[in-house]
Design an enzyme around this catalytic site. Sequence first.
Site, PDB file in Angstrom:
ATOM      1  N   HIS A  34      29.426 -12.131 -46.490  1.00  0.00           N
ATOM      2  CA  HIS A  34      28.757 -13.014 -47.425  1.00  0.00           C
ATOM      3  C   HIS A  34      27.449 -12.080 -48.295  1.00  0.00           C
ATOM      4  CE1 HIS A  34      25.281 -14.319 -45.483  1.00  0.00           C
ATOM      5  NE2 HIS A  34      25.878 -14.479 -44.140  1.00  0.00           N
TER       6      HIS A  34
HETATM    7  P1  TYD Z   1      26.285 -17.817 -41.720  1.00  0.00           P
HETATM    8  O1  TYD Z   1      24.714 -17.599 -42.783  1.00  0.00           O
HETATM    9  O2  TYD Z   1      27.187 -17.628 -42.278  1.00  0.00           O
HETATM   10  O3  TYD Z   1      25.882 -17.010 -39.854  1.00  0.00           O
HETATM   11  P2  TYD Z   1      26.270 -15.637 -40.506  1.00  0.00           P
HETATM   12  O4  TYD Z   1      25.425 -14.837 -41.503  1.00  0.00           O
HETATM   13  O5  TYD Z   1      25.505 -14.838 -39.552  1.00  0.00           O
HETATM   14  O6  TYD Z   1      27.802 -15.157 -39.952  1.00  0.00           O
HETATM   15  O7  TYD Z   1      25.867 -19.362 -40.161  1.00  0.00           O
HETATM   16  C1  TYD Z   1      26.809 -19.791 -40.310  1.00  0.00           C
HETATM   17  C2  TYD Z   1      26.531 -21.158 -39.969  1.00  0.00           C
HETATM   18  O8  TYD Z   1      25.275 -21.424 -39.575  1.00  0.00           O
HETATM   19  C3  TYD Z   1      27.200 -21.469 -41.275  1.00  0.00           C
HETATM   20  O9  TYD Z   1      27.931 -23.202 -41.246  1.00  0.00           O
HETATM   21  C4  TYD Z   1      25.310 -22.188 -41.869  1.00  0.00           C
HETATM   22  C5  TYD Z   1      24.984 -22.307 -40.569  1.00  0.00           C
HETATM   23  N1  TYD Z   1      23.659 -21.636 -40.770  1.00  0.00           N
HETATM   24  C6  TYD Z   1      22.308 -22.612 -41.008  1.00  0.00           C
HETATM   25  O10 TYD Z   1      22.471 -24.053 -40.378  1.00  0.00           O
HETATM   26  N2  TYD Z   1      21.464 -22.718 -40.668  1.00  0.00           N
HETATM   27  C7  TYD Z   1      20.454 -21.394 -41.181  1.00  0.00           C
HETATM   28  O11 TYD Z   1      20.083 -21.178 -41.560  1.00  0.00           O
HETATM   29  C8  TYD Z   1      21.965 -20.625 -40.856  1.00  0.00           C
HETATM   30  C9  TYD Z   1      21.545 -19.113 -41.177  1.00  0.00           C
HETATM   31  C10 TYD Z   1      23.380 -20.362 -40.976  1.00  0.00           C
END
Ligand code: TYD
Length: 139
Positions: free
Chosen positions: A50
């Site tokens: 993303h």
């Molecule tokens: P995501 O940012 O997509 O993870 P990565 O980039 O590490 O693969 O986040 C994964 C899940 O966690 C998504 O459902 C949102 C949640 N999340 C939060 O609730 N708070 C946060 O600060 C972050 C970074 C993610």
Amino acid sequence: MKNARIIELPKIIDRRGNLSFIEEENHIPFKIERCHWIYDVPGGEKRGGHAYKKTEEFIVALSGSLDVIIHDGKEEKVFHLNRSYYGLYIPNMIWREINNFSTNSLSLILSSTRYDEKEYIREFENFIKLNQYERLNDI
Ligand code: TYD
């Protein structure tokens, strides 16, 4: 590449154990609104996939190692993070994927915004479109 870069952190070398630190708007170019960490990653897993509209991030591999693959809409670059005294600064509107996590890797991510799902661009094609639109408006 849109100013994504490795930033070296202070390293206080000490026979009792080394120490590094980060000050907002000093060692990293933004105010820290949030930090989260990634741990217990099973072998072969990938994260990310993303970009953020406004959020800037700084990623440090506190323990172990990982690869961050970033794309600014034009070119791709891979950064291997494996030390706790430097990190990768990623500006907004940069696509990122994280893979190649080592066993027991622990990474710390500092962000310039609070968590908001509306900040995410989760489709690469959509990212490319928005990126081109931004570039056109910059000219
Ligand atoms: P995501 O940012 O997509 O993870 P990565 O980039 O590490 O693969 O986040 C994964 C899940 O966690 C998504 O459902 C949102 C949640 N999340 C939060 O609730 N708070 C946060 O600060 C972050 C970074 C993610």
